[in-house]
Design an enzyme around this catalytic site. Structure first.
Site, mmCIF file in Angstrom:
data_model
loop_
_atom_site.group_PDB
_atom_site.id
_atom_site.type_symbol
_atom_site.label_atom_id
_atom_site.label_comp_id
_atom_site.label_asym_id
_atom_site.label_seq_id
_atom_site.Cartn_x
_atom_site.Cartn_y
_atom_site.Cartn_z
ATOM 1 N N HIS A 292 0.815 -1.221 0.000
ATOM 2 C CA HIS A 292 0.000 0.000 0.000
ATOM 3 C C HIS A 292 0.842 1.262 0.000
ATOM 4 O O HIS A 292 1.898 1.317 0.636
ATOM 5 C CB HIS A 292 -1.042 0.001 1.127
ATOM 6 N N ASP A 304 6.114 0.684 6.613
ATOM 7 C CA ASP A 304 4.670 0.420 6.507
ATOM 8 C C ASP A 304 4.027 1.476 5.623
ATOM 9 O O ASP A 304 3.606 2.513 6.114
ATOM 10 C CB ASP A 304 4.059 0.407 7.902
ATOM 11 N N GLU A 338 -4.991 1.757 2.962
ATOM 12 C CA GLU A 338 -4.986 0.483 3.692
ATOM 13 C C GLU A 338 -5.191 0.720 5.169
ATOM 14 O O GLU A 338 -5.893 -0.028 5.846
ATOM 15 C CB GLU A 338 -3.656 -0.243 3.464
ATOM 16 N N GLU A 339 -4.556 1.774 5.680
ATOM 17 C CA GLU A 339 -4.531 1.988 7.130
ATOM 18 C C GLU A 339 -5.911 2.257 7.722
ATOM 19 O O GLU A 339 -6.116 2.141 8.918
ATOM 20 C CB GLU A 339 -3.577 3.144 7.486
ATOM 21 N N ASP A 366 3.177 -6.565 3.500
ATOM 22 C CA ASP A 366 2.822 -5.474 4.412
ATOM 23 C C ASP A 366 3.237 -5.758 5.855
ATOM 24 O O ASP A 366 2.622 -5.288 6.800
ATOM 25 C CB ASP A 366 1.310 -5.198 4.335
ATOM 26 N N HIS A 436 3.782 2.556 12.951
ATOM 27 C CA HIS A 436 2.911 3.718 13.155
ATOM 28 C C HIS A 436 3.536 4.778 14.062
ATOM 29 O O HIS A 436 2.823 5.476 14.775
ATOM 30 C CB HIS A 436 1.546 3.285 13.726
#
Lengths: 473, 473
Positions: A292, A304, A338-339, A366, A436
């Site tokens: 993504h 990520d 995606e998140e 991912d 994140h």
């Protein structure tokens, strides 16, 4: 990746069951062709696999995926759903894929969430002044202007919250749940706000979902439950959660002022980004490679999922460089949003599921592009038997592992519908340290590891797309 | 601990030399008494050492040093030289030591630096907007109001800066030196600003001195060189330093706006905090245990050096609880303003050096109170032979190692003057991950490890203070 991994546990069980049911008839056949012939066919790719590996790991393409990722993430920075940066990222990638000479490069429109963090802060006022590092959680509402100032109730679990629900009324609930595993612990981030709102809390602060911290808050998406008051919610550091737990245990009164200016706007226009090498014999049949393009609004989104997106591009580059055009089409899709729950991928599925019988294998990376071990695979026992043979081609880089189940928010609907699915499986012990956070940058990436990931990705995609028969379902 | 470790390398060599020169006469004697008798005398402490260990590790005092440290750091927070928090910390500790029933609890006045960080920020403006995490370095001057906006020159070393000195004029110099070891790499933090000012730079941003980062800036003291223009200086994260290096390598122009409101005030009044168990036979003779009470103005200062201070208190508590009063005085000193260059300790030395012959052993813990291995020791070969026997008493907790050289900014002047010195030696592989960051909190501490450190500290201090003879010089 975001946090909907709980679903996968169910998927995992189903997969195990499927494996069990099928194992008596393994490996007699792979679709129409007797298995030994397929195995022999796959072994005939040994030389071509070696040439892909040589190019990616030792040849002209060495470090290319890393350099491309560095240029991409240094140039764009992070790129959260709905942001201008995500638009820039899609434009960047669209141009780059075309410039690279890939085929059928195009954008497919999707609608994606548009949540903006805004200014935010949390200040402990009692028992002493202390500024906390926080990150509001995606989809959180704002606090009233001036913030929410309230006493804190610290709990270690939902069970404790339930027992002490009378104490929660009018309080800021701090979850100090210990980290068990991401899959298990992420539920506090996902539904902690609504659980606390149900018992009358005015806001929640959630210990970041990580086994390790240097005072690092970890953001992520959260889901308000239907019919429950929406209260502001943010993650705090492991350190601050533990400190408040100690203070509470000492009987100290803790007061915090939380200020969040988060805003949710109407869904934004965005795109999944697509590039192909069109199949020579069955152009309508597809092996899909993916990662993504969006990230969280912190760090660089290198791990990520810049890495996953970049190796999905690199795999096609490698094959193009070698003049390899498989029988079926290789399609790289770089998902949007995606998140926020695989939003771009869901829309892709709705649009393309009419052709589901032409989807041979769906692949997603991912969980980081660290030192690769092999694949996680979801599919029938017959398909697994074929994949196990394919993985043997990766012996030169010792990445032949074929794990039991494929993970991935962006491909799970295909797998649920019976399409074989594969996820890159890497040695990812530190993945959730950076996940994140502002620490998700190029500094966690290694060119050597990305070379290996790219080689694996390209070999698997090419060989599966070029076999005489599609993978059995 | 702060960064003046370079000096220790010299000390280390001298110590090795001293060991070499002395080794021919070892272990024939330990002062007046034949060595075998001393060894026998030390062995007679096996039971008492066991009782100290039992109390600290398994008994009533289990986890006490950790709980005390948690209460202290949770209550006070960080406590930089010159701050109100440091005053609060000294008051807290003075009361706590008295309440604990220790003897001769008192404060000894010292003058300490008073530098205040103020608001600070660094924003990359080109090639794209990016807010950097920074921490100004201790003693840095402020920028002019509105900040300094300038192009960046990235260098990897002082050598590169010298070669490219013409390019540095009017620029912000970014040092992206790789981490080799703290001792070697910290020079960039200590003298990087003056080195850059010498060639016409307007400010410096220094890659944090750490082998690992989650976008964590590490502060620390820095020294302007005499006669060189003082320019603002701050540390940036490893991640941002590496990114700017990549951008520079691509030929991209980097522009940063640095804003710092740091201020240096006149030296402040402070105190070294002292508590004792007065010796029964030679009260004027002293074994000194120490750690520093001040910290940086980030995190909680739990590791640096709350832990060292707390075990130096705890050692006396343990002995008091057991009713153990050694022949000589045990003196715990909690230093002020270590981070600014051992300032409190230097003044203590100046005041007390007149009694240097009565200082039997000086001990310091300032490299973390993690899993202890033993001691680092500086002293004559004869003294080392005695200490080796003492360390054998720690067999029950497997912390018998006696390393070659003692470290410690706060005791090095005593060691330089010939007083035997010992530093706590711990398994500290992650120490510099948290050092001088917001991640230096109670979360890095373990009660079990602190029990072991306290036991070791108490056994060594007690036995050395109780032996018939002082340690030979």
């Amino acid at each position: 990746m975001q946090g909907r991994q709980i679903k996968r546990c169910g998927l995992f069980s189903l997969t195990l069951l499927a494996t069990f049911l099928h194992c008596s008839c393994l490996p007699h056949s792979t679709g129409g062709k007797p298995f030994p012939e397929t195995a022999k066919e796959i072994a005939s790719y040994t030389k071509v696999a070696k040439s892909i590996i040589d190019l990616a790991v030792y040849g002209k393409a060495q470090n290319r995926s890393y350099e491309r990722l560095a240029d991409f993430t240094d140039t764009i920075g992070n790129r959260v759903s709905g942001s201008k940066n995500l638009d820039l990222a899609i434009n960047y990638m669209f141009s780059a894929l075309r410039k690279d000479g890939l085929e059928n490069v195009h954008l497919e429109p999707v609608k994606i969430p548009h949540w903006v963090r805004g200014e935010e802060s949390a200040m402990m006022l009692q028992p002493r002044n202390h500024t906390m590092a926080i990150l509001g959680l995606g989809s959180s509402v704002a606090t009233p202007q001036g913030g929410i100032e309230a006493e804190v109730l610290v709990v270690e679990s939902f069970e404790e919250l339930k027992k002490r629900q009378k104490e929660a009324i009018g309080k800021i609930v701090v979850y100090n749940q210990p980290f068990v595993s991401y899959e298990e612990t992420v539920q506090y981030r996902e539904i902690g706000a609504s659980k606390a709102a149900e018992v009358g809390a005015v806001a929640t602060l959630i210990r970041s979902i990580t086994p390790f911290s240097i005072n690092s808050p970890h953001t992520g998406w959260q889901d308000y439950q239907e019919g429950v008051q929406k209260i502001p919610t943010a993650c705090i550091t492991v350190e601050d959660a533990m400190m408040m737990a100690r203070m509470a245990k000492r009987g100290q009164r803790i007061v915090v002022r939380l200020t969040m200016n988060a805003q949710t706007f109407p869904d934004a226009d965005s795109f999944n980004t697509v590039a192909e090498i069109i199949g020579s014999e069955h152009p309508e049949q597809v092996v899909l490679l993916s990662g993504h393009l969006d990230s969280w609004d912190v760090g660089q989104g290198a791990m990520d999922d810049g890495g996953g997106a970049l190796i999905s591009w690199e795999a096609l580059s490698l094959l193009k460089d070698l003049g390899l055009r498989p029988r079926r089409t290789l399609r790289t899709v770089l998902w949007s949003a995606e998140e926020q729950g695989g939003v771009g991928a869901q829309q892709y599925f709705q649009l393309h599921k009419v052709n589901i019988s032409n989807f041979n294998l769906v692949m997603e990376s991912d969980l980081g592009t660290f030192s690769p071990l092999g694949l996680q695979f979801t599919g029938s026992a017959q398909a697994r038997a074929v994949m196990a043979e394919v993985m043997k081609l990766l012996k030169p880089i010792n990445t032949t592992t074929l794990e039991q189940h494929g993970e991935g928010v962006d491909i799970e609907m295909w797998m649920d519908a019976g399409v074989p699915g594969a996820s890159l499986h890497v040695a990812d012990s530190r993945y959730f340290w950076f996940h994140h956070t502002n620490g998700d940058t190029m500094s966690v990436q290694s060119p050597i590891e990305m070379n290996l990931c790219s080689a694996l990705w390209a070999v698997v995609a090419y060989v599966v797309a070029d076999l005489e028969e599609m993978l059995p379902r």
